[in-house]
Design a protein around this motif. Structure first.
Motif, mmCIF file in Angstrom:
data_model
loop_
_atom_site.group_PDB
_atom_site.id
_atom_site.type_symbol
_atom_site.label_atom_id
_atom_site.label_comp_id
_atom_site.label_asym_id
_atom_site.label_seq_id
_atom_site.Cartn_x
_atom_site.Cartn_y
_atom_site.Cartn_z
ATOM 1 N N LEU A 1 7.642 -14.366 -29.233
ATOM 2 C CA LEU A 1 7.730 -15.319 -30.337
ATOM 3 C C LEU A 1 6.368 -16.006 -30.480
ATOM 4 O O LEU A 1 5.841 -16.555 -29.511
ATOM 5 N N ALA B 1 9.166 -20.156 -20.647
ATOM 6 C CA ALA B 1 8.411 -20.756 -21.748
ATOM 7 C C ALA B 1 7.083 -21.374 -21.315
ATOM 8 O O ALA B 1 6.895 -21.759 -20.159
ATOM 9 N N GLU C 1 18.397 -23.968 -28.799
ATOM 10 C CA GLU C 1 19.383 -23.425 -27.856
ATOM 11 C C GLU C 1 20.691 -24.207 -27.977
ATOM 12 O O GLU C 1 21.780 -23.614 -28.046
ATOM 13 N N PHE D 1 17.366 -16.565 -31.460
ATOM 14 C CA PHE D 1 18.481 -16.921 -30.585
ATOM 15 C C PHE D 1 19.816 -16.497 -31.201
ATOM 16 O O PHE D 1 20.704 -15.978 -30.510
ATOM 17 N N ALA E 1 12.490 -25.110 -28.417
ATOM 18 C CA ALA E 1 13.417 -24.054 -27.989
ATOM 19 C C ALA E 1 14.713 -24.649 -27.447
ATOM 20 O O ALA E 1 15.808 -24.147 -27.739
ATOM 21 N N THR F 1 6.577 -26.390 -27.717
ATOM 22 C CA THR F 1 7.361 -25.159 -27.840
ATOM 23 C C THR F 1 8.642 -25.212 -27.010
ATOM 24 O O THR F 1 9.726 -24.854 -27.492
ATOM 25 N N PHE G 1 12.857 -19.782 -33.573
ATOM 26 C CA PHE G 1 13.762 -19.847 -32.426
ATOM 27 C C PHE G 1 15.209 -19.645 -32.867
ATOM 28 O O PHE G 1 15.960 -18.875 -32.250
ATOM 29 N N TYR H 1 14.313 -16.853 -21.068
ATOM 30 C CA TYR H 1 13.058 -17.147 -21.752
ATOM 31 C C TYR H 1 12.184 -18.051 -20.890
ATOM 32 O O TYR H 1 12.362 -19.257 -20.874
ATOM 33 N N ASP I 1 6.947 -16.508 -25.294
ATOM 34 C CA ASP I 1 6.128 -16.920 -26.431
ATOM 35 C C ASP I 1 4.724 -16.352 -26.263
ATOM 36 O O ASP I 1 4.355 -15.871 -25.187
#
Length: 286
Positions: free
Chosen positions: A26, A86, A102, A72, A98, A94, A68, A84, A8
């Motif tokens: 992202l 994060a 996911e 994804f 995510a 965030t 996301f 990822y 991110d």
């Protein structure tokens, strides 16, 4: 198929590194003048800092769930393995967003090889983890090796930083109004660090020169392999001071592997102009 590294925008990696290692970024959202912008894409950090200097108070929000889901799904459809690292779950929603997406995407693509790491890091502290993972991916390292190394770097990454004006941290709820007022009045520079993903005050020091000297002392106290490991410096639109700190590190530790980047708009909106941060490992570099 090589592993794909996602990140991110809170990682604060520059465009050159992102392109060189094919990292998919992202964006968090920055709100300024009643408009929403994508951090690093539709608004620059410089714009945010200039607005703050003019008295404006930009706000930020996490990467959107839809972003996301779209990203994804794209990689899941390609059966592209992804990792990822994060932004700290203690500083943003965030990571949680995510994880929710996911779960949703993996219901449709249960065999997709994908992992999200809560790095408990921010800015180049996160960026150095992402960069190490991306370099390993480019070298063709396997999924489990990259995942293990990313977790190791995240666990042992030190964040030592100071801000130019405590008012910005006060607005973000990081210090009290009294502390901000007194600190500004007495020219006190706060020294902070990250502890389990949270921003924690470490010391109060009077004067910029003293605080930078103290930052290097903390590096020496906590760091290992400081001559050979990559070191990160991020700055709130103050390249001159970041370069000065870099020169101090080179002179003290004889290390030329130093990455300097501007703190991006999503973190800079809270830390403010003049922020200086140093990132390094407290366990042997691998």
């Amino acid at each position: 198929m090589n592993v794909k590294i996602l990140a991110d925008s809170a990682c604060d990696l520059g465009e050159e590194s992102v392109k060189q290692y094919d990292i998919d970024i992202l964006s968090l959202t920055v709100q300024l003048d009643d408009q929403n912008f994508e951090d690093g894409k539709t608004i620059s950090a410089k714009t945010v800092y200039d607005a703050m200097r003019n008295g404006k108070a930009p706000k930020t929000s996490q990467v959107s769930p839809q972003t996301f889901k779209d990203v994804f799904t794209k990689y899941a459809e390609q059966n592209q393995p992804c990792i990822y690292p994060a932004f700290s779950s203690e500083l943003s929603g965030t990571y949680q967003a995510a994880k929710l997406m996911e779960q949703e995407v993996k219901e449709a693509y249960p065999d997709w090889q994908f992992e999200i790491i809560d790095t408990k890091g921010a800015s180049l502290g996160l960026g150095l983890v992402v960069l190490r993972a991306a370099k390993m991916a480019q070298e063709g390292k396997d999924f489990s090796s990259i995942l293990e190394m990313s977790k190791y770097h995240a666990e042992h990454m030190e964040h030592i930083f100071t801000v130019d004006d405590l008012e910005y941290l006060y607005r973000g709820g990081r210090v009290s109004k009294t502390a901000a007022f007194v600190g500004t009045l007495l020219k006190i520079k706060p020294l902070l660090h990250m502890e389990d993903g949270k921003l924690i005050p470490l010391e109060k020091i009077r004067g910029s020169k003293k605080v930078f000297k103290r930052m290097l002392e903390v590096m020496e106290e906590r760091g290992v392999d400081l001559r050979t490991q990559p070191i990160g410096i991020s700055h709130g639109d103050d390249l001159e001071t970041a370069t000065l700190v870099s020169d101090m590190i080179k002179e003290t530790f004889h290390n030329d592997d130093i990455h300097i980047e501007m703190v991006g708009s999503s973190i800079g909106a809270h830390a403010g102009p003049g922020t200086i941060a140093i990132f390094f490992l407290n366990h042997p570099y691998k």
